[in-house]
Design an enzyme around this catalytic site. Sequence first.
Site, PDB file in Angstrom:
ATOM      1  N   ALA A 190      -4.980   7.458  -3.704  1.00 29.36           N
ATOM      2  CA  ALA A 190      -3.633   6.901  -4.182  1.00 29.36           C
ATOM      3  C   ALA A 190      -3.976   5.599  -4.435  1.00 29.36           C
ATOM      4  O   ALA A 190      -4.138   4.449  -3.712  1.00 29.36           O
ATOM      5  CB  ALA A 190      -2.661   7.000  -3.071  1.00 29.36           C
ATOM      6  N   SER A 249       0.706  -1.254   0.122  1.00 31.61           N
ATOM      7  CA  SER A 249       0.121   0.024  -0.117  1.00 31.61           C
ATOM      8  C   SER A 249       0.686   1.295   0.065  1.00 31.61           C
ATOM      9  O   SER A 249       2.109   1.228  -0.457  1.00 31.61           O
ATOM     10  CB  SER A 249      -1.010   0.025   0.996  1.00 31.61           C
ATOM     11  OG  SER A 249      -2.058   0.921   1.047  1.00 31.61           O
ATOM     12  N   ASN A 250       0.397   2.248   0.514  1.00 22.48           N
ATOM     13  CA  ASN A 250       0.906   3.624   0.376  1.00 22.48           C
ATOM     14  C   ASN A 250       0.831   4.560   1.700  1.00 22.48           C
ATOM     15  O   ASN A 250      -0.193   3.973   2.311  1.00 22.48           O
ATOM     16  CB  ASN A 250       0.738   4.357  -1.012  1.00 22.48           C
ATOM     17  CG  ASN A 250      -0.671   4.473  -1.157  1.00 22.48           C
ATOM     18  OD1 ASN A 250      -1.504   5.270  -0.447  1.00 22.48           O
ATOM     19  ND2 ASN A 250      -1.614   3.855  -1.906  1.00 22.48           N
ATOM     20  N   ARG A 251       1.139   5.723   1.740  1.00 18.88           N
ATOM     21  CA  ARG A 251       0.861   6.445   2.824  1.00 18.88           C
ATOM     22  C   ARG A 251      -0.343   7.271   2.828  1.00 18.88           C
ATOM     23  O   ARG A 251      -0.355   8.281   3.797  1.00 18.88           O
ATOM     24  CB  ARG A 251       2.183   7.388   3.225  1.00 18.88           C
ATOM     25  CG  ARG A 251       3.524   6.462   3.277  1.00 18.88           C
ATOM     26  CD  ARG A 251       4.524   7.597   3.590  1.00 18.88           C
ATOM     27  NE  ARG A 251       6.104   6.880   3.782  1.00 18.88           N
ATOM     28  CZ  ARG A 251       6.176   6.327   4.901  1.00 18.88           C
ATOM     29  NH1 ARG A 251       5.686   6.224   5.937  1.00 18.88           N
ATOM     30  NH2 ARG A 251       7.528   5.790   4.752  1.00 18.88           N
ATOM     31  N   SER A 252      -1.066   7.194   1.932  1.00 23.40           N
ATOM     32  CA  SER A 252      -2.374   8.071   1.859  1.00 23.40           C
ATOM     33  C   SER A 252      -3.109   8.079   3.062  1.00 23.40           C
ATOM     34  O   SER A 252      -3.482   6.929   3.516  1.00 23.40           O
ATOM     35  CB  SER A 252      -2.926   7.783   0.663  1.00 23.40           C
ATOM     36  OG  SER A 252      -4.155   8.713   0.524  1.00 23.40           O
TER      37      SER A 252
END
Length: 225
Positions: free
Chosen positions: A100, A33-36
């Site tokens: 994101a 995943s990502n930091r959104s």
Amino acid sequence: ATKALTKQDWQGKRLLITAGGTREALDPVRYLSNRSSGKMGYALAQVAQQHGAVVTLISANVTLPTPPGVQLVRVQTAREMETQLHRFFPETDVLLMAAAVSDFRPQQTASQKIKKTAANAELTLHLQANHDLLQEMGTKKQPQQLVVGFAAETQNLRENAMKKLHQKRVDLIVLNDVSNPQIGFNGDNNQVTIIGADGFKEQTPVEAKTKIAERILTVVKKKLP
Ligand code: CTP
Ligand code: CA
């Protein structure tokens, strides 16, 4: 300079907003995943609803409270988000693609937890590209619809954002400098540059994400047919 939104500015308009970050499962307990945080998308949903819009919020893995009066649709993966976008987009006046979306997903999701073994000092993951959802919607867009993309960049900011604007056939792109620690992913503040396919440009000050949301919605409102 932008003039403040009035209560009725978005009356009757149907907004579709994506927020958060998609998760792509590796196995039953792990994901990419990502930091959104989802804060920008949620702020857009809240402000639009407060100004009369009918808002559907496709939310990927966000822990924030649902803004009152907003229809929330939860998804986890990019492919689930794609399904929901195709479902709601035809009824939408404006799509704001703040999520994101994971560019890649594991080629395979293991059905059992991947075990470490003493012999393996390395693990190679094979990834498969996800569809570009914004580009799909930009391509499907009818003349009366507006599509707004977001661009997260760390270098050659405007040049990269302009490329996305054209490639994805969107009307506006909201450029985020994600290398600036002042406006980090999880923060309550942001600073963006709003760029239009028609040459429009506006850089906002660093301010609360709800303020940024008002500015974005003010610009979008002016572009509505
Ligand atoms: N986006 C999307 N589907 C994807 C990837 C991105 O719809 N598979 C959307 C995002 O929601 C955002 C815009 O495209 O509105 C730009 O996302 P960004 O990650 O900044 O750009 P990418 O086109 O993915 O390019 P890169 O990550 O290589 O900079
Ligand atoms: Ca990306």
